[in-house]
Design an enzyme around this catalytic site. Structure first.
Site, PDB file in Angstrom:
ATOM      1  NE  ARG A 136     -38.993  10.787 -30.259  1.00  0.00           N
ATOM      2  CZ  ARG A 136     -39.506  10.220 -31.046  1.00  0.00           C
ATOM      3  NH1 ARG A 136     -40.878  10.049 -31.028  1.00  0.00           N
ATOM      4  NH2 ARG A 136     -38.778  10.011 -32.376  1.00  0.00           N
ATOM      5  CG  HIS A 193     -40.137  13.114 -36.514  1.00  0.00           C
ATOM      6  ND1 HIS A 193     -40.546  12.449 -35.285  1.00  0.00           N
ATOM      7  CD2 HIS A 193     -41.089  12.602 -37.351  1.00  0.00           C
ATOM      8  CE1 HIS A 193     -41.517  11.557 -35.208  1.00  0.00           C
ATOM      9  NE2 HIS A 193     -42.027  11.688 -36.518  1.00  0.00           N
ATOM     10  CD  GLU A 221     -41.526   5.532 -36.961  1.00  0.00           C
ATOM     11  OE1 GLU A 221     -42.041   5.650 -38.056  1.00  0.00           O
ATOM     12  OE2 GLU A 221     -42.110   5.191 -36.064  1.00  0.00           O
ATOM     13  CG  ASN A 239     -41.311   5.213 -32.651  1.00  0.00           C
ATOM     14  OD1 ASN A 239     -41.019   5.262 -31.463  1.00  0.00           O
ATOM     15  ND2 ASN A 239     -41.264   6.296 -33.586  1.00  0.00           N
ATOM     16  CE1 TYR A 246     -48.342   5.322 -33.176  1.00  0.00           C
ATOM     17  CE2 TYR A 246     -46.095   4.702 -33.961  1.00  0.00           C
ATOM     18  CZ  TYR A 246     -47.129   5.489 -33.424  1.00  0.00           C
ATOM     19  OH  TYR A 246     -46.501   6.685 -33.157  1.00  0.00           O
ATOM     20  CD  GLU A 279     -43.396   8.238 -32.948  1.00  0.00           C
ATOM     21  OE1 GLU A 279     -44.284   7.666 -33.444  1.00  0.00           O
ATOM     22  OE2 GLU A 279     -42.694   8.920 -33.482  1.00  0.00           O
TER      23      GLU A 279
HETATM   24  C1  FCB Z   1     -44.967   7.027 -36.903  1.00  0.00           C
HETATM   25  C2  FCB Z   1     -44.092   8.533 -37.032  1.00  0.00           C
HETATM   26  C3  FCB Z   1     -44.850   9.561 -36.192  1.00  0.00           C
HETATM   27  C4  FCB Z   1     -46.533   9.469 -36.603  1.00  0.00           C
HETATM   28  C5  FCB Z   1     -46.729   8.003 -36.178  1.00  0.00           C
HETATM   29  C6  FCB Z   1     -48.431   7.884 -36.163  1.00  0.00           C
HETATM   30  O1  FCB Z   1     -44.393   6.186 -38.071  1.00  0.00           O
HETATM   31  O2  FCB Z   1     -43.055   8.624 -36.508  1.00  0.00           O
HETATM   32  O3  FCB Z   1     -44.339  10.928 -36.615  1.00  0.00           O
HETATM   33  O4  FCB Z   1     -46.857   9.825 -37.800  1.00  0.00           O
HETATM   34  O5  FCB Z   1     -46.112   7.242 -36.825  1.00  0.00           O
END
Ligand code: FCB
Length: 480
Positions: free
Chosen positions: A82, A130, A175, A304, A306, A385
């Site tokens: 990607r 992006h 995002e 995405n 985290y 992500e």
């Molecule tokens: C996300 C972004 C990516 C990267 C990660 C850690 O929010 O899409 O570009 O910075 O975080």
């Protein structure tokens, strides 16, 4: 429907394991082949905006080293890559009123990258935006100006026409939450504005841009999948028995999740978000017919994920002198939480954290995938992500022994598998990131790669986590 072939340890046959990057974070070559500045060139050249004064001028030099990087992915047995296309490479002279001439050298670069990937058996997944908006568009208002959405769709058509014979997946936006709120309200991302009303206009124009571009891509590349990538929050109240905390969670869910999901999936804006933000804007930038455009049929949603989010009300007995608010990518004096910043606090969760200071809780991955499965039945899901920054040290053997990153990935992949076993139609997982790279306001100080990059020499060295991920990609089994 559950995947019969999926078990708690093995992904279904055909599941794709890939890696992700973004143009400004890895390409460098910012003045080459006709590229003009993006908002991130301007922002990172502004003193005090990016840690250490870092910029994406060279980054990982992937613009020149893409063959080496594709070979690396092939060695790691990755099935997909990607990457994002830099808009200022494709139509460098765009103005708010006209797309301007197409820069063939920009298209040729991405076309060559796609060919290189296909020759290596790696499926390209192309993100069209992006965050590197052409600066000329920002000068005329950026995402707060509706014409940016119109030009974006025209640019999307150009890319889809050029690559659509070989690319099966086009992701319109990455995002939009970050682009709108971090860029226009918190000011910690480009263009660095702190104008709450402009941030909400940006939210709508990004939604509109998605819808217009989805339509344009379908026309230009009828066989391709159209997707949108969102960074949804797994948001919970600190005290579920507290009405005020529950309301705080509703507000954040509205601003981060529903203000994108509702228009895209249902063609409406959530009434409570409109009410929460009424003192900031009357939303008159939403024109008749816009929501029909936003609600284009989607083939896939990219998630995405985290880190988890827990909030409380400022009236909570546990309220503290708060940090400005969890924005994920660096805190400024202004808040991204338009209309709610004075009412909500973000709870510092106990337990393990990454180097971004992001708490770790893989359950959010499962929960969000199942939520998407319920809200968007029939739409494929992809984790576009997931990954972690840790303070990597290169060992005496020249390798990074990043057990912390491997543990993070393992736990989150197991959480993806939990969602698959529970019935979510998840087809792919892209690790963030292939390479250490320019981490926005943190510059090169945070390393997310499964491959280490020496920024002095551009030497790439797979970390232990890359080897681990390669074994998983080859077997489909989450190793214990
Ligand atoms: C996300 C972004 C990516 C990267 C990660 C850690 O929010 O899409 O570009 O910075 O975080």
């Amino acid at each position: 429907m559950t995947h019969p072939a999926a078990t708690t340890r093995t992904f279904p046959h055909g599941f794709t394991f890939g890696s992700a990057t973004a143009s400004y974070q890895v390409e460098g070559a910012v003045a080459e082949d006709g590229r003009t500045p993006s908002i991130w060139d301007t922002f990172s050249a502004t003193p005090g905006k990016v840690l250490g004064g870092d910029t994406g001028e060279v980054a990982c030099d992937q613009y020149h080293r893409y063959r080496e990087d594709v070979a690396l992915m092939r060695d790691l047995r990755l099935g997909a890559y990607r990457f994002s296309v830099a808009w200022p490479r494709i139509t460098p002279h765009v103005t708010p009123d006209a797309l301007g001439p197409v820069e063939q050298r920009g298209l040729d670069h991405y076309s060559a990258l796609v060919d290189e990937l296909l020759a290596a058996g790696i499926a390209p997944a192309v993100t069209l935006y992006h965050w590197d908006l052409p600066q000329a568009l920002e000068d005329a208002g950026g995402w707060a100006d509706r014409r940016t959405a119109e030009r974006f769709a025209e640019y999307a058509a150009v890319v889809a026409e050029a690559l659509g014979d070989r690319v099966r997946t086009f992701i319109t936006l990455n995002e939009p939450w970050c682009a709108a709120y971090l860029g226009y309200a918190a000011g910690v991302h480009a263009p660095g504005r702190t104008e709450p009303a402009a941030a909400l206009a940006a939210v709508h124009h990004l939604n509109l841009a998605h819808g217009l571009a989805a339509r344009a891509v379908r026309e230009a590349a009828p066989g391709a999948q159209v997707a949108l990538t969102l960074n949804l929050a797994w948001v919970r109240p600190e005290d579920e028995a507290s009405e005020a905390d529950v309301d705080a969670a509703r507000r954040i869910d509205g601003l981060q999740n529903r203000v994108f999901l509702d228009p895209v999936l249902r063609g409406t804006y959530p009434a409570d978000v409109l009410a929460d933000t009424a003192s900031v804007t009357d939303w008159s930038f939403v024109h008749d017919g816009d929501l029909d455009v936003v609600a284009q049929p989607l083939d896939a949603i990219g998630l995405n994920y985290y880190s988890p989010t827990v909030v409380r009300s400022v009236t909570s007995p546990r309220a503290t002198v708060a940090r400005p608010g969890a924005d994920g990518h660096g805190a400024g004096a202004a808040s991204p939480w338009v209309g709610s910043s004075h009412l909500v606090q973000f709870v510092d969760l106990p337990g393990p954290r990454t180097e971004m200071d992001w708490a770790i809780d893989p359950r959010g991955m499962t929960e969000l995938l199942l939520r998407l499965h319920a809200e968007a039945p029939g739409v494929q899901l992809q984790v576009t992500e997931n990954g972690a920054a840790f303070p990597d040290a290169v060992g005496e053997d020249g390798v990074v022994h990043d057990d912390d990153r491997t543990a993070y990935l393992q736990a989150h992949l197991a959480a993806v598998l939990d969602a698959v076993v529970a019935g979510a139609d998840v087809r792919a997982y892209f690790v963030w990131s292939l390479l250490d790279n320019f981490e926005w306001a943190y510059g090169y100080s945070k390393r997310f790669g499964v491959v280490h990059v020496d920024y002095g020499t551009q030497v790439r060295t797979p970390k232990d986590s890359a080897r681990w991920f390669a074994r998983l990609a080859a077997s489909g089994e989450v190793p214990g």
